[in-house]
Enzyme design. Structure first.
Site, PDB file in Angstrom:
ATOM      1  N   ASP A 162       0.861  -1.187   0.000  1.00 25.57           N
ATOM      2  CA  ASP A 162       0.000   0.000   0.000  1.00 25.57           C
ATOM      3  C   ASP A 162       0.897   1.238   0.000  1.00 25.57           C
ATOM      4  O   ASP A 162       1.619   1.466   0.970  1.00 25.57           O
ATOM      5  CB  ASP A 162      -0.886   0.031   1.256  1.00 25.57           C
ATOM      6  CG  ASP A 162      -1.928  -1.076   1.271  1.00 25.57           C
ATOM      7  OD1 ASP A 162      -1.673  -2.135   0.675  1.00 25.57           O
ATOM      8  OD2 ASP A 162      -2.993  -0.878   1.881  1.00 25.57           O
ATOM      9  N   LYS A 174      -7.207   2.929  -3.167  1.00 28.78           N
ATOM     10  CA  LYS A 174      -7.646   2.868  -1.766  1.00 28.78           C
ATOM     11  C   LYS A 174      -7.970   4.266  -1.289  1.00 28.78           C
ATOM     12  O   LYS A 174      -7.300   5.229  -1.663  1.00 28.78           O
ATOM     13  CB  LYS A 174      -6.505   2.240  -0.948  1.00 28.78           C
ATOM     14  CG  LYS A 174      -6.675   2.224   0.549  1.00 28.78           C
ATOM     15  CD  LYS A 174      -5.521   1.471   1.210  1.00 28.78           C
ATOM     16  CE  LYS A 174      -5.488   1.677   2.704  1.00 28.78           C
ATOM     17  NZ  LYS A 174      -4.318   1.068   3.356  1.00 28.78           N
ATOM     18  N   LYS A 196     -10.221  -0.506  -2.409  1.00 27.12           N
ATOM     19  CA  LYS A 196     -10.064  -0.764  -0.971  1.00 27.12           C
ATOM     20  C   LYS A 196     -10.549   0.447  -0.195  1.00 27.12           C
ATOM     21  O   LYS A 196     -10.132   1.576  -0.461  1.00 27.12           O
ATOM     22  CB  LYS A 196      -8.603  -1.070  -0.624  1.00 27.12           C
ATOM     23  CG  LYS A 196      -8.390  -1.269   0.885  1.00 27.12           C
ATOM     24  CD  LYS A 196      -7.017  -1.777   1.234  1.00 27.12           C
ATOM     25  CE  LYS A 196      -6.788  -1.756   2.749  1.00 27.12           C
ATOM     26  NZ  LYS A 196      -5.435  -2.149   3.130  1.00 27.12           N
TER      27      LYS A 196
END
Lengths: 279, 314
Positions: free
Chosen positions: B151, B214, B250
């Protein structure tokens, strides 16, 4: 010239310092003895019970963190506001068929109970705890600790039935979910307004109007409720509720709102610590 | 390289990794908020709720990103990931655990052979304000230690300064540094200021090769919100329609209750279709949410309300 439009009151629940209707949307009609409709009072569902317990759990730590003296002041404030509302509360009892003198007496007993428990708050530790004599070089101290969240099955008779259970419970630092139905439904709903204007933090007292037989099993089963007072539970339901409460190690009591040390001690535990006298 | 141009129909992105220019649609903020609120408030009952919560638990990236994380805490987290409800061995594990790079090896050892993936934040999380070489190095090391998913944070500074090419090239370089690992790009929507910017950031991140986009780091007061989730889901659909590349979503930050999770499932299902509701394409970054789902499952199993005290907290 027409008459002024009547402003009728919606009798609602009191959860987390707010006045929601029942999540289920259900209401119970409350009538006068001769059958005239007075109001549709919110009828709490199991989800209202769930929300009330969550609110009570959330408020417990901060309420317990206040000094007993401060809790006493706040309960005295409840008595003050009750006094100001006494005519309204007596009126709501009379409307459902309670004799005028009995209604007034019930409200006055409720106010007196609030004053009694207000005074009790800062004396509880001295009465129930203290320094214990031990045969050894230790300072042995007992102090009271609240249980946590208390579920109260209040009798449906009036204001005193609710106030006399709520006050000792919150006096000891617990937060409560009180349930009352029957003729007390109107005054229980109005009591929420009293509590909301008495400096009691939101969530410390949660008042539900509804059916004991329907809701008490949910409270007895609830893992996050630490005590259940069955003073006002319907006849014949006690054995089942006790068995359910025992399943999750809940304390089960029937204080009946008696104004004495036993009632106070029903709502707390005693924690004893041993300090070495010389370090 | 990437550039943003305009033609008579609106904005167009041209990127070195894109086969053809990609159109960036305008966002109607009011409509977006109304639609998101309506979808998120949808009442889901009984069997559908059970299935939804099962799915939500299966899509969780169980996350701990604290300065106070210890190897022991990461092992405890992994154990929760493998057996979310200690009382119910039948409950499936979560999708992944998400930890800081220094703890990747610990997490890898704890979940080895279980199918639970190890995700790691890298690239100077949560601000991203560090030199690119250092950020890429951090990614490579996390992958070497055994991270399956990385991430990273989008360079919001460059994005807000209008340097889309910089943002694009950094994400593309990060993707290259990831190697086989999946790249999730955090937009940190709470810092972007408008839905238009969220949409543009989504498109840039996807054009640069992100496998997943995300919402947030979880380090800001504003985390995932329903309108932002919808905005990003629409961007993913738009990108997939134009390029055929299917990017995952996400959601992270502030998702704590089962009810919220069900709302987000509804938003994704209605925007991207049920195909997107798999752990490959949809994740929820959370830690307390898992406990709430476990409590809901227990209530269904026993008919009694449980208490949070009985479940591990981290």
């Amino acid at each position: 010239m027409t008459g002024r439009l009547e402003v009728r009151k919606t009798y609602k629940l009191f959860i987390g310092g707010a006045f929601p209707r029942s999540e289920s949307g259900r209401t119970t009609p409350v009538t006068t003895p001769d059958g005239r409709l007075l109001a549709h009072v919110a009828q709490a569902s199991r989800k209202d019970v769930r929300d009330a317990v969550r609110a009570a759990r959330g408020a417990q730590g901060a309420w317990d963190g206040r000094t007993p003296y401060n809790r006493g002041q706040i309960i005295y404030r409840v008595a003050e506001v009750l006094e100001g509302r006494s005519a309204q509360l007596a009126g709501e009892l009379e409307a459902v068929g309670v004799a005028s003198a009995d209604a007034r007496a019930d409200v006055e007993r409720a106010i007196d109970a609030a004053v009694y428990w207000a005074g009790f708050a800062d004396k509880l530790d001295a009465l129930a705890g203290g320094v214990n004599p031990v045969a050894g070089p230790f300072l042995n101290l007992s102090t009271t600790v609240p249980l946590g969240v208390c579920a109260l099955a209040c009798p449906g008779t009036g204001v005193h039935g609710v106030v006399s259970l709520v006050c000792p419970a919150i006096m000891a630092g617990n937060t409560v979910v009180a349930l009352a139905g029957g003729p007390a439904a109107l005054v229980t709903s109005t009591l929420g307004e009293v509590i909301a204007t008495s400096d009691v933090p939101g969530g410390v007292v949660n008042l539900l109007t509804g059916d004991h037989a329907q809701l008490l099993p949910w409270l007895a089963d609830h893992d996050d409720v630490d005590l259940i007072d069955l003073s006002g539970a319907p006849d014949g339901s006690a054995a089942d509720l006790e068995a359910r409460a025992a399943d999750n190690l809940k304390r089960t009591v029937r204080t009946g709102g008696a104004e004495d040390l036993l009632t106070a001690m029903a709502f707390c535990e005693i924690r004893t610590v041993w300090h070495p006298a010389r370090i | 390289m990437l550039s943003l141009g305009r033609d008579t129909r609106g904005s167009v992105l041209t990127g070195s990794l894109l086969g053809a220019p990609v159109r960036v649609a305008a966002v109607d903020g009011y409509a977006l908020e109304q639609r998101a609120a309506r979808l998120a408030a949808r009442s889901v009952k009984r069997e559908s709720k059970e299935a939804g919560l099962e799915l939500a638990a299966h899509c969780i990236d169980l996350t701990t990103l604290e300065g106070a994380d210890t190897p022991g805490k990461v092992r405890a987290l992994c154990s929760r990931a493998l057996h979310p409800d200690p009382d119910d061995p039948a409950m499936a594990p979560v999708a992944a655990v998400c930890v800081y790079p220094a703890l990747v090896a610990e997490a890898r050892a704890a979940v080895e052979g279980s199918g639970v993936k190890v995700a790691s934040v890298a690239g100077a999380f949560p601000s991203g304000q560090s030199h690119l070489a250092d950020r890429l190095d951090e990614i490579r090391r996390a992958v070497e230690d055994g991270a399956d998913e990385i991430d990273i944070v989008l360079n919001r500074g460059a994005l807000l300064a209008g340097r889309l090419d910089v943002v694009h090239d950094e994400v593309a370089a990060s993707k290259e540094a990831c190697g086989r690992a999946h790249l999730k790009t955090i937009l940190e929507t709470g810092e972007l200021g408008s839905y238009e910017m969220v949409r543009l950031a989504s498109m840039v991140a996807m054009a640069a090769g992100s496998d997943v986009i995300k919402t947030s780091t979880g380090k800001l007061p504003v985390g995932a919100t329903a309108p932002v989730a919808l905005c990003m889901a629409e961007a993913i659909r738009e990108f997939s329609d134009q390029t055929g590349v299917e990017v995952g979503l996400k959601l992270a930050g502030g998702i704590r209750t089962s009810k919220q999770a069900l709302g987000y499932l509804a938003i994704v299902a209605e925007t991207l279709g049920p195909d997107w509701l798999t752990p490959d394409r949809f994740r929820i970054g959370a830690s307390t949410l898992l406990n709430d789902i476990v409590l809901q499952r227990r209530f269904r199993r026993t008919g009694r309300y449980g208490r949070t005290h009985d479940l591990p907290v981290d």
